[in-house]
Write an enzyme that holds these catalytic residues in place. Structure first.
Site, PDB file in Angstrom:
ATOM      1  N   ASP A 106       0.826  -1.214   0.000  1.00 26.41           N
ATOM      2  CA  ASP A 106       0.000   0.000   0.000  1.00 26.41           C
ATOM      3  C   ASP A 106       0.858   1.261   0.000  1.00 26.41           C
ATOM      4  O   ASP A 106       0.549   2.244   0.667  1.00 26.41           O
ATOM      5  CB  ASP A 106      -0.922   0.030   1.234  1.00 26.41           C
ATOM      6  CG  ASP A 106      -1.721  -1.241   1.405  1.00 26.41           C
ATOM      7  OD1 ASP A 106      -2.146  -1.800   0.391  1.00 26.41           O
ATOM      8  OD2 ASP A 106      -1.932  -1.673   2.552  1.00 26.41           O
ATOM      9  N   GLU A 146     -11.505   0.054  -3.073  1.00 23.12           N
ATOM     10  CA  GLU A 146     -10.643   0.595  -2.021  1.00 23.12           C
ATOM     11  C   GLU A 146      -9.571   1.485  -2.645  1.00 23.12           C
ATOM     12  O   GLU A 146      -9.584   1.764  -3.839  1.00 23.12           O
ATOM     13  CB  GLU A 146      -9.985  -0.543  -1.229  1.00 23.12           C
ATOM     14  CG  GLU A 146      -9.148  -1.484  -2.072  1.00 23.12           C
ATOM     15  CD  GLU A 146      -8.615  -2.680  -1.292  1.00 23.12           C
ATOM     16  OE1 GLU A 146      -8.797  -2.725  -0.069  1.00 23.12           O
ATOM     17  OE2 GLU A 146      -8.016  -3.572  -1.916  1.00 23.12           O
TER      18      GLU A 146
END
Length: 876
Positions: free
Chosen positions: A227, A424
């Site tokens: 991420d 997301e």
């Protein structure tokens, strides 16, 4: 009855061991990580001393066998031959009483072979522990073909309540009630060699070559990171990542259980100024009992921005507390120190507009616009279980909300983002007046997927004219990046960020490439950071990014004539890093100090494209802590097996940090530099804190000369002015290698036009550093002050009006009010009167109907406050 209990225990444990053996068999060609282990508990496990320490299992009255030495060994000169077996449990046994402890975990290995041509083509063998009575536990197993040596391998934990006073270990074949009915099947002769038993300590050190020299991806190979969110500051790119390494717990076959993310509560940070050599800055303890935000349990998917608040630049790290909330901590620099200013989570179900009861409140993305207003993007999920077209393609599960001026509060209500197939990873950046909202698409919620939208598990984007959008489905602009499985064969989730650096745009993503290389193809959800160039079409739309191992080009050569943290790495194998006490030599007191750790014989690290210049390097210094005698560091150029150009014997006192040096014979030009490590096998050799190369000065011992323009040392400047600050450096002997500048410790480019109202009032320091090709260094410091006056305030009102930051009517009102201040200064000359009028001016500036721009408001109020204090009034 005892035999029945023994069989039940064996079957249950053997099933688990067999499953592990099948997995290991599938990975037979891979190089498994070496696991940390204590001393071998077994005596004479290689049978080099005959049968010393061994006897035939006599746990039951019916057990019995004959043990004989044999030279037919798997390794060495000896093994044991087992003949005349009475039961399946009849095999070589060793007494471990007093050697093993309840509650501890152990690793057992043994080699076995059988050759009876009348026996089955394959046979299963066990290493088994007999704790006494009817308590037996199978520790490891293998099914081996006839005539071949097989490896029994397993890890096991002795139950904390287990009595180990009579523990014994032995090798056997599977239990059967009447083995003598088929002795060729159940009671065949067999041989055993190389039995080991060690206390097992799982190691997170990655021993395989996870990143090939010359590759740019993954960015690091000694740990994981997911991420990735890039933040550019002071001429460096900082990448903040979910610390997947916290969940990495490989067993003896090198395979870790699947990453569940549940134990991740720290954030990993790396940085680079050239996009190939990356510095490991360690982990930020965000959540959990030892975290900065102890009210949070996890820290996933970080996002970082900075902003000047109350005259001081602060750094804000937003993180996901699993899917339920988003939090924020505050730092004094991109590397900390970090602290909690809010005391609670920032985004929760009670945040206005944040939740519809189905969406997640995680994956923060932060963006600060040119006017200083900040925005937080968050959310995801949203599957309502209906399997409908609408819920699949338009779950409307992500949000955007304005942040307060303090960056740790929100303003107003969150607004819905309708991104097609959204799942997301919401992230926003700005380019040429357009705003881009990128996100990861979902994997399908049961309904038909709109073919006009993005594919599943991909990074897509919207385009709009405002940070708030409106982000609707009709702003969908296309695909940026397909799922990582498209390019690397290992899929999984997808997450990204975009940053601008040196005038170019770059795209971060993660993939399970390192995980795949560790296991030979299998993955367990451990992700690694990657980087790619981001390019645009003429209409501003984004060209699709292709995933690869190549990565991006190195932007500049690495300067060797300075302190270089040893955890600055392009490629490596076998090492890890750890934090030690003290400040970083390269990054200062605010940064944690890491060292290269777990260095074994044959391990290595490297630096890419080190620019030694025309004169070259005459030596190298390493700051090391020896752990054993006999270690050495070898320096090689352009390959880890290239000839050694220098050797540093690590012969300092054990356990003490020492600077050691070696001469270099004028290494010039640009080279990849490899540090290869050698010493006694089986031991951690030393730890390394930093490197520094010495310039080959030759006849040039004179540092460069520096000339600064546009600013004068000791001068005061009104904050309505702009300064064009520049410098030049000259060296007649060897030439200038590099010249850099900082303003108040932050990188500053020569020729920059600096509006002084952007600086705090008070003293500022410009530092210019130049290094010539011989390694000589010069530094010049200029200190100047920024002050405020009513003339400066008047000039700033004119400036802000011309820039459209305040309207004409508001500017007129401010000028009228300021005129009363100036009258009080010039005519009344009474302190109380001047202060009173300045307070009125501040109140007018603070009226949102007059001044809406936060930067204008903060600047004018600050200047008026400085004048009040100068006239003797009390500061607010």
């Amino acid at each position: 009855m005892l035999k029945h209990v023994r069989r039940a225990i064996r079957r249950r444990v053997a099933a688990v061991a067999a499953a592990g053996a099948v997995l290991a068999a599938g990975l037979v060609a891979t190089a498994a990580p070496v696991q940390a282990a204590g001393p071998d508990i077994i005596v004479n496990g290689g049978f080099e001393d005959g049968l010393a320490g061994w006897f035939a299992n006599d746990g039951n009255a019916t057990d019995g066998a004959t043990l004989s030495p044999t030279t037919d060994a798997y390794s060495g000169s000896g093994a044991v031959l087992v003949t005349e077996r009475k039961t399946t449990g009849s095999g070589p046994m060793q007494d471990l009483s007093g050697k093993v402890e309840a509650g501890k975990t152990y690793l057992v290995t043994a080699r076995v072979k059988y050759e009876n041509p009348d026996s089955p083509a394959t046979k299963q063998f066990f290493v088994t522990m007999h704790y006494g009575g009817g308590t037996y536990t199978n520790l490891g197993t293998v099914t081996v073909p006839r005539g071949q040596w097989g490896l029994i391998q397993g890890t096991f934990t002795i139950p904390a309540s287990q009595n180990v006073s009579t523990a014994r270990i032995f090798v056997e074949t599977p239990w059967t009630s009447n083995p003598s009915s088929a002795p060729d099947t159940h009671l065949m002769d067999f041989k055993v060699d190389d039995v080991t038993l060690n206390e097992f300590v799982p190691s997170q050190t990655i021993e395989v070559l996870g990143k090939n020299p010359g590759e740019g991806n993954p960015l690091i190979s000694h740990k994981f990171g997911a991420d990735g969110n890039a933040f550019v500051h002071g001429g460096r790119v900082y990448l903040y990542m979910t610390n997947d390494t916290q969940m990495y717990n490989p067993g003896p076959n090198g395979v870790s259980p699947t990453n569940t993310y549940g134990g991740i509560n720290t954030i990993t940070v790396i940085s680079s100024d050239d996009l190939v050599n990356w510095v490991d800055h360690g982990e930020i303890p965000v959540a959990g009992a030892n975290g900065i935000a102890r009210y949070a349990s996890q820290s996933w998917a970080p996002a970082v921005e900075s902003k000047v608040v109350d005259g001081k630049e602060k750094f804000f790290l937003y993180f996901a507390n699993n899917g339920s909330a988003t939090g924020v901590i505050v730092g004094d620099s991109p590397l900390g120190p970090w602290h909690d200013e809010r005391g609670s989570l920032l985004i929760t179900g009670s945040t206005p507009g944040a939740s519809n009861g189905k969406n997640w409140l995680f994956d923060p993305g932060v963006f600060v616009d040119d006017d200083g207003q900040a925005y937080l993007y968050f959310g995801g999920g949203g599957d309502d279980g209906s399997g409908s077209y609408e819920n699949t393609n338009h779950p409307k599960s992500t949000r955007v909300i304005k942040l307060g001026d303090d960056m740790i509060s929100t303003k107003g209500s969150a607004e819905v983002i309708d991104a097609p197939l959204v799942f997301e990873a919401g992230h926003v950046f700005k380019r040429d007046g357009k705003y881009y909202y990128s996100y990861s698409s979902n994997f399908g919620y049961g309904g038909p997927i709109d073919p006009n939208g993005p594919p599943t598990g991909a990074i897509a984007y919207l385009m709009a004219d405002s940070p708030m959008g409106p982000w609707t489905a009709d702003t969908y602009a296309g695909l940026i990046f397909r799922n990582p499985g498209t390019y690397f064969g290992a899929g999984g989730n997808n997450h990204q960020s975009v940053f601008e650096f040196d005038g170019e745009y770059y795209f971060t993503y993660h993939a399970q490439t390192l995980n795949s290389r560790i296991t030979g193809g299998a993955t367990q959800g451990f992700r690694s950071p990657h980087l790619a160039k981001l390019e645009f079409d003429d209409d501003g739309t984004i060209k699709e990014v292709k995933g690869d191992y190549k990565g991006v080009e190195q932007l500049r050569g690495l300067d060797p004539y300075r302190v270089i943290e040893a955890e600055t790495i392009a490629w490596q194998q076998g090492i890890t890093t750890k934090k030690i006490d003290g400040a970083s030599e390269e990054f200062g007191a605010q940064a944690p100090n890491l060292v290269v750790h777990d260095i074994d014989d044959g391990d290595w690290t490297s630096l890419a494209k080190v620019d030694f210049g025309e004169v070259g390097a005459a030596g190298i210094t390493a700051k090391v802590r020896p752990l054993v005698a006999g270690g050495k560091i070898e320096i090689r150029l352009d390959g880890r097996t290239s000839p050694v150009v220098a050797t540093i014997p690590v012969d300092a006192p054990l356990g003490e940090w020492t600077e050691l040096t070696a001469d270099l014979d004028g290494v010039t030009g640009v080279h990849d530099v490899y540090f290869t490590y050698a010493g006694p096998g089986g031991d951690d050799l030393f730890e390394i804190d930093s490197w520094a190369f010495d310039g080959g000065k030759g006849t040039d011992t004179t540092p460069p000369t520096i000339a600064v323009s546009g600013v004068t040392d000791g001068q005061e400047y009104g904050d309505s002015q702009d300064l064009t600050i520049g410098w030049t450096a000259d060296d007649a002997d060897s030439g200038v290698k590099s010249v850099t500048g900082t303003l108040d410790g932050e990188a500053f480019e020569s020729g920059t036009v600096k509006p002084l109202y952007e600086l705090a009032l008070g003293e500022h320091t410009l530092t210019v550093t130049a290094i010539d090709n011989a390694g000589n260094k010069a530094e010049q410091t200029v200190k100047f002050s920024v002050v405020a006056s009513t003339d400066d305030i008047a000039a700033l009102i004119d400036r802000f009006e011309a820039a459209g930051k305040i309207g004409a009517k508001s500017a007129h009102r401010l000028r009228i009010n300021l005129a009363t201040v100036r009258d009080a200064e010039q005519k009344d000359k009474k302190i109380d009167k001047i202060v009173k009028e300045l307070r009125k001016f501040q109140d007018l500036v603070d009226d949102p109907r007059v001044v809406t721009d936060a930067q204008v408001r903060d600047t004018l109020i600050r200047d008026a406050e400085a004048l009040i204090v100068r006239y003797g009034g009390a500061s607010k």
